[in-house]
Design a protein around this motif. Structure first.
Motif, PDB file in Angstrom:
ATOM      1  N   HIS A   1       4.788  -5.663   9.153  1.00 28.62           N
ATOM      2  CA  HIS A   1       5.458  -5.012  10.277  1.00 28.62           C
ATOM      3  C   HIS A   1       6.427  -3.922   9.832  1.00 28.62           C
ATOM      4  O   HIS A   1       7.034  -3.270  10.677  1.00 28.62           O
ATOM      5  CB  HIS A   1       6.244  -6.046  11.092  1.00 28.62           C
ATOM      6  N   ASN A   2       6.583  -3.725   8.545  1.00 28.15           N
ATOM      7  CA  ASN A   2       7.594  -2.796   8.050  1.00 28.15           C
ATOM      8  C   ASN A   2       6.980  -1.732   7.135  1.00 28.15           C
ATOM      9  O   ASN A   2       6.135  -2.033   6.297  1.00 28.15           O
ATOM     10  CB  ASN A   2       8.688  -3.528   7.275  1.00 28.15           C
ATOM     11  N   ILE A   3       7.441  -0.508   7.333  1.00 24.13           N
ATOM     12  CA  ILE A   3       7.043   0.620   6.484  1.00 24.13           C
ATOM     13  C   ILE A   3       8.319   1.268   5.961  1.00 24.13           C
ATOM     14  O   ILE A   3       9.195   1.661   6.753  1.00 24.13           O
ATOM     15  CB  ILE A   3       6.190   1.644   7.249  1.00 24.13           C
ATOM     16  N   TYR A   4       8.431   1.382   4.655  1.00 24.72           N
ATOM     17  CA  TYR A   4       9.605   2.002   4.031  1.00 24.72           C
ATOM     18  C   TYR A   4       9.257   3.442   3.649  1.00 24.72           C
ATOM     19  O   TYR A   4       8.210   3.700   3.037  1.00 24.72           O
ATOM     20  CB  TYR A   4      10.027   1.209   2.799  1.00 24.72           C
ATOM     21  N   VAL A   5      10.138   4.360   4.018  1.00 20.63           N
ATOM     22  CA  VAL A   5       9.897   5.787   3.777  1.00 20.63           C
ATOM     23  C   VAL A   5      10.993   6.324   2.860  1.00 20.63           C
ATOM     24  O   VAL A   5      12.186   6.060   3.069  1.00 20.63           O
ATOM     25  CB  VAL A   5       9.872   6.588   5.091  1.00 20.63           C
ATOM     26  N   ALA A   6      10.592   7.066   1.838  1.00 22.71           N
ATOM     27  CA  ALA A   6      11.558   7.632   0.889  1.00 22.71           C
ATOM     28  C   ALA A   6      10.987   8.924   0.327  1.00 22.71           C
ATOM     29  O   ALA A   6       9.791   9.223   0.474  1.00 22.71           O
ATOM     30  CB  ALA A   6      11.853   6.648  -0.237  1.00 22.71           C
ATOM     31  N   ASN A   7      11.855   9.704  -0.322  1.00 19.34           N
ATOM     32  CA  ASN A   7      11.381  10.818  -1.135  1.00 19.34           C
ATOM     33  C   ASN A   7      11.999  10.694  -2.518  1.00 19.34           C
ATOM     34  O   ASN A   7      12.640   9.684  -2.825  1.00 19.34           O
ATOM     35  CB  ASN A   7      11.690  12.170  -0.467  1.00 19.34           C
TER      36      ASN A   7
ATOM     37  N   ALA B   1       5.422   6.562   1.606  1.00 15.19           N
ATOM     38  CA  ALA B   1       5.551   5.493   2.600  1.00 15.19           C
ATOM     39  C   ALA B   1       4.911   4.234   2.006  1.00 15.19           C
ATOM     40  O   ALA B   1       3.808   4.293   1.447  1.00 15.19           O
ATOM     41  CB  ALA B   1       4.867   5.871   3.904  1.00 15.19           C
ATOM     42  N   ILE B   2       5.610   3.119   2.114  1.00 16.02           N
ATOM     43  CA  ILE B   2       5.153   1.858   1.522  1.00 16.02           C
ATOM     44  C   ILE B   2       5.040   0.823   2.636  1.00 16.02           C
ATOM     45  O   ILE B   2       6.012   0.556   3.346  1.00 16.02           O
ATOM     46  CB  ILE B   2       6.134   1.355   0.448  1.00 16.02           C
ATOM     47  N   GLY B   3       3.860   0.255   2.795  1.00 15.39           N
ATOM     48  CA  GLY B   3       3.646  -0.745   3.825  1.00 15.39           C
ATOM     49  C   GLY B   3       2.684  -1.816   3.347  1.00 15.39           C
ATOM     50  O   GLY B   3       2.170  -1.762   2.227  1.00 15.39           O
ATOM     51  N   ASP B   4       2.404  -2.765   4.220  1.00 12.31           N
ATOM     52  CA  ASP B   4       1.561  -3.903   3.865  1.00 12.31           C
ATOM     53  C   ASP B   4       0.590  -4.171   5.004  1.00 12.31           C
ATOM     54  O   ASP B   4       0.986  -4.186   6.182  1.00 12.31           O
ATOM     55  CB  ASP B   4       2.437  -5.129   3.622  1.00 12.31           C
ATOM     56  N   TYR B   5      -0.683  -4.358   4.661  1.00 11.10           N
ATOM     57  CA  TYR B   5      -1.666  -4.697   5.685  1.00 11.10           C
ATOM     58  C   TYR B   5      -1.241  -5.985   6.385  1.00 11.10           C
ATOM     59  O   TYR B   5      -0.890  -6.972   5.750  1.00 11.10           O
ATOM     60  CB  TYR B   5      -3.049  -4.878   5.054  1.00 11.10           C
TER      61      TYR B   5
ATOM     62  N   THR C   1       0.851  -1.190   0.000  1.00  9.29           N
ATOM     63  CA  THR C   1       0.000   0.000   0.000  1.00  9.29           C
ATOM     64  C   THR C   1       0.885   1.237   0.000  1.00  9.29           C
ATOM     65  O   THR C   1       1.911   1.285   0.702  1.00  9.29           O
ATOM     66  CB  THR C   1      -0.913   0.011   1.238  1.00  9.29           C
ATOM     67  N   ILE C   2       0.478   2.242  -0.776  1.00  7.74           N
ATOM     68  CA  ILE C   2       1.267   3.458  -0.935  1.00  7.74           C
ATOM     69  C   ILE C   2       0.515   4.650  -0.353  1.00  7.74           C
ATOM     70  O   ILE C   2      -0.686   4.819  -0.599  1.00  7.74           O
ATOM     71  CB  ILE C   2       1.547   3.735  -2.435  1.00  7.74           C
ATOM     72  N   HIS C   3       1.217   5.475   0.406  1.00  2.00           N
ATOM     73  CA  HIS C   3       0.681   6.768   0.840  1.00  2.00           C
ATOM     74  C   HIS C   3       1.751   7.820   0.579  1.00  2.00           C
ATOM     75  O   HIS C   3       2.944   7.574   0.824  1.00  2.00           O
ATOM     76  CB  HIS C   3       0.306   6.746   2.324  1.00  2.00           C
ATOM     77  N   THR C   4       1.326   8.980   0.084  1.00  4.61           N
ATOM     78  CA  THR C   4       2.282  10.035  -0.257  1.00  4.61           C
ATOM     79  C   THR C   4       1.890  11.367   0.379  1.00  4.61           C
ATOM     80  O   THR C   4       0.726  11.579   0.751  1.00  4.61           O
ATOM     81  CB  THR C   4       2.365  10.228  -1.783  1.00  4.61           C
ATOM     82  N   CYS C   5       2.857  12.253   0.470  1.00  3.40           N
ATOM     83  CA  CYS C   5       2.640  13.641   0.871  1.00  3.40           C
ATOM     84  C   CYS C   5       3.725  14.462   0.204  1.00  3.40           C
ATOM     85  O   CYS C   5       4.906  14.302   0.530  1.00  3.40           O
ATOM     86  CB  CYS C   5       2.676  13.802   2.387  1.00  3.40           C
ATOM     87  N   LYS C   6       3.337  15.313  -0.743  1.00  5.70           N
ATOM     88  CA  LYS C   6       4.288  16.084  -1.545  1.00  5.70           C
ATOM     89  C   LYS C   6       5.271  15.125  -2.224  1.00  5.70           C
ATOM     90  O   LYS C   6       4.868  14.283  -3.003  1.00  5.70           O
ATOM     91  CB  LYS C   6       4.968  17.148  -0.692  1.00  5.70           C
TER      92      LYS C   6
END
Length: 436
Positions: free
Chosen positions: A167-173, A160-164, A151-156
């Motif tokens: 346990h892990n969320i990857y954050v990048a720009n 952030a990439i995570g999975d329902y 699942t993808i969520h963005t802001c500007k």
């Protein structure tokens, strides 16, 4: 200051000449014959303020000159403003007549991947990883992982990439990886702010936790929720600044459903509030499955029978509500300033109806269309509705400016800094589309 003795010699000579001629007043001849502009020091010295003159004094000339310069400046500014306004109106209201693919670069086969627009760049992601490419097709970074349903969520420019249930969320720009968060508990939902702060809903048997993490995984804050007290968090959103969090809670109240939309402040103001709770509103017999920050001070929520708008950078308050009744809402889109809601219409006017609201909740524009769309974009004062095979451009008043088709199926249409130019992501290429 000029030499007084030279001036005196000149004065005496002039007086003798005038005595011999017709002029009995040497000072009149002086004013007539002497070039004051070539000797401003004498005029400003005050030595001869008492001399009578026929024309304006040096100071009067300066004053008139300054007035003339000011008038000319105002005229130039006004003329420039009119020209700029004319160019802007022409630019804003321009209708396009043709489209061309001006360049095309091959990209890695993305048949099994999804793609999104990330601040003008293209982010592709799948179960195995994600990568970011620029407009020339060059890969900027790549992140590998293993997820069942990413699942993808963005802001500007942050993602952030995570999975329902993961346990892990990857954050990048767009510049690269910012960090990885290990939540230790199963993920139910999450969202991200513009600097990479992540708000995550985590499941812990009979308790549901909401945590705030920085991009490296450091815990910043947390609070728990229970069905008995606050209800179950259905949706969550964090402000771009990372200071406000909005949560939609669903709860059974006396045998009936009730939704509470609550705001928590984690900035300076929130330090003085009990449990960082800033404000909240209850909606009996209403389900609110979607809440979203448009910017740091404007928030909207979508219920099964209405749209709600909230305003406030520290303590949000309810602003307006727009009832939708029993109409089916098919999609919701938003930008920093607009919210677009697509309704199933099924009339002669069009299969779909797009209603566009301003940040205060006022209905600005209504557009009817038949296109089987993938996305609706608000960009550069334009509204773009596009599907895999066709696209339509409107101005913000809803006037159609161009309608075109794609040569091959398009996954993502990405606006650029030029309002007539777009990037098109297909299965194997990145194309540049220009309108004329």
């Amino acid at each position: 200051m000029a030499e007084v003795k030279d001036f005196t010699k000149y004065l005496k000579k002039l007086q003798k000449k005038n005595n011999d001629d017709r002029d009995d007043n040497p000072f009149e001849a002086l004013n007539r014959d002497y070039d004051w502009d070539e000797d401003p020091d004498i005029a400003e010295s005050g030595e001869y303020d008492g001399y009578p003159t026929k024309g304006p004094t040096y100071q009067e000339r300066i004053r008139k000159h300054r007035i003339a310069v000011a008038i000319r400046t105002v005229v130039v500014i006004a003329a420039t403003a009119l020209i700029v306004a004319g160019v802007y109106v022409s630019w804003r209201d321009k209708h396009f007549t043709e489209s061309n693919i001006t360049s095309s670069v091959k990209i890695a086969d993305a048949s099994g991947a999804k793609a999104i627009n990330l601040a003008g760049y293209v982010l592709t992601y799948s179960k195995d990883g994600a990568s970011c490419i620029d407009s020339s097709g060059q890969q900027l970074w790549n992140q590998t992982y293993q997820m069942q349903n990413p699942t993808i969520h963005t802001c500007k420019d942050v993602v952030a990439i995570g999975d329902y249930n993961g346990h892990n969320i990857y954050v990048a720009n767009t510049g690269g990886a910012l960090g990885e968060i290990d939540t230790n508990l199963p993920i139910r939902d999450f969202c991200v702010a513009s600097q990479g702060v992540v708000a995550a809903v985590l499941d812990d048997k009979n308790v549901t936790w909401i945590y705030l993490f920085d991009p490296s995984g450091k815990e910043l804050a947390s609070f728990k929720t229970t069905m008995q007290d606050s209800g179950y968090p259905v949706d969550i959103s964090i402000s771009p600044s990372g200071e406000l969090v909005c949560v939609s809670y669903l709860k059974a109240d006396s045998g009936k459903l009730k939704t509470s939309v609550a705001f928590f402040n984690f900035g300076d103001v929130g330090q003085n509030l009990a449990d960082n709770y800033a404000s909240g509103y209850d909606y009996p017999d209403v389900v609110v499955p979607y809440v979203q920050f448009m910017n740091d001070s404007k928030i909207f929520a979508v219920a099964d029978d209405r749209l709600m708008f909230f305003s406030g950078k520290e303590v949000p308050t309810s602003q307006t509500e727009s009832l939708t009744g029993d109409e089916e809402i098919k999609s919701v889109f938003y930008s920093d300033n607009y919210v677009g809601v697509v309704f199933v219409n099924n009339t002669d006017e069009g299969a779909y109806r797009l209603q566009i609201y301003g940040e205060t909740g006022n209905l600005d524009t209504t557009i009817y269309f038949d296109t089987e769309y993938v996305d609706v974009l608000f960009d550069n004062g334009q509204i773009i509705v596009y599907g895999e095979d066709e696209y339509i451009l409107y101005d913000m008043k809803g006037t159609e400016k161009f309608r075109g088709t794609f040569d091959r199926a398009v996954k993502v249409m990405v606006p650029t800094n030029v309002r007539s130019k777009f990037l098109l992501v297909t299965e194997r290429s990145l194309d540049t589309l220009e309108l004329k």
